[in-house]
Design an enzyme around this catalytic site. Structure first.
Site, PDB file in Angstrom:
ATOM      1  N   LYS A 129       0.866  -1.175   0.000  1.00 15.25           N
ATOM      2  CA  LYS A 129       0.000   0.000   0.000  1.00 15.25           C
ATOM      3  C   LYS A 129       0.906   1.228   0.000  1.00 15.25           C
ATOM      4  CE  LYS A 129      -3.854   1.600   2.780  1.00 15.25           C
ATOM      5  NZ  LYS A 129      -4.373   1.589   4.149  1.00 15.25           N
TER       6      LYS A 129
ATOM      7  N   HIS B  42      -0.139   4.472   0.364  1.00 18.13           N
ATOM      8  CA  HIS B  42      -0.707   5.624   1.065  1.00 18.13           C
ATOM      9  C   HIS B  42      -1.071   5.182   2.479  1.00 18.13           C
ATOM     10  CE1 HIS B  42      -3.989   3.268  -0.618  1.00 18.13           C
ATOM     11  NE2 HIS B  42      -4.706   3.692   0.401  1.00 18.13           N
TER      12      HIS B  42
END
Ligand code: OMP
Length: 227
Positions: A111, A113
């Site tokens: 991921k 963010h």
């Protein structure tokens, strides 16, 4: 050997059968072999059955005597297993509510963010138990061991539901060892299973309604099983 089947592992095989997780028939497995039985842990798919499954995992882990600090569940299937087993350990009578074992799991995609990264849950540290359903070739164990070591923690054991006790390797060059034995040897850690093919055989032997399945499973075991 069947004589060594514990009451708990036989109870687990019966439970898997009742839940439709353990089935007899004809199934093509990952290795390409046609197996007379299949263990599909994904069918422990309700609160009650996952809760009971987790109690079996917790019991097997405590019975093994393995020292551990936390649990790791490889994505995807290991995630509910690690979560539920941590809950079961916290509620286990032997720990008298004194055990609050942390757990972590990985994402399949990193991921970029939010909190970022591929690891979720408690920070990986100390002795980590990897929880999985079935080991066939051991692919997912290798990945988990790397994740744990890269985080500076130490793999302590692999905890699985079913050991199929099958010889590793291609059929024309069968190894004398099972994938489970290879994992234990390669990483120097024990593999703890709630139940194994021996327990399935013990159950089939006890129940005459399974006569046909018994012969098929015995033949498969003779061909592909480890001693
Ligand atoms: P490895 O990660 O290579 O050890 O493969 C484990 C996989 O074998 C599982 O995730 C299943 O997809 C599959 N499997 C079962 O779940 N149950 C069985 O009884 C047999 C297999 C299999 O295909 O060998």
């Amino acid at each position: 050997p069947a004589a060594n089947s514990s009451a708990t592992s036989l109870e687990f095989v019966r439970f898997a059968l009742t839940e439709g997780v353990l089935r007899f028939g004809s199934f093509k497995v990952k290795s390409g072999r046609i197996s007379p039985y299949f263990f599909n842990a994904g069918l422990f798919n309700s609160g009650g059955s996952v809760g009971k499954l987790a109690q079996f995992y917790a019991q097997a882990l405590l019975d093994s005597g393995v020292e551990f600090d936390m649990l790791f569940g490889p994505a995807y299937k290991g995630i509910p297993l690690a979560t539920a087993t941590a809950v079961a350990l916290a509620g286990h009578p032997a720990t008298q509510g004194q055990s609050d074992v942390p757990f972590a799991y990985n994402r399949k995609e990193a991921k970029d963010h939010g909190e970022g990264g591929t690891l979720v849950g408690a920070p990986l540290k100390g002795k980590v138990v990897i929880i999985d359903d079935v080991i066939t070739a051991g692919t997912s164990v290798r990945e988990s061991v790397e994740i744990i070591r890269n985080a500076g923690a130490e793999p302590a054991a692999v905890l699985i539901a079913m050991d199929r006790m099958e010889r590793a390797g291609p059929d024309d060059a069968l190894s004398a060892h099972s994938a489970v034995q290879d994992v234990a040897k390669t990483y120097g850690i024990p593999v703890v299973a709630i139940a194994s093919l021996s327990d399935i055989m013990a159950l089939l032997q006890d129940d005459s309604s399974f006569a046909e399945n018994r012969d098929a499973v015995q033949a498969y075991r003779t061909k592909y099983g480890v001693k």
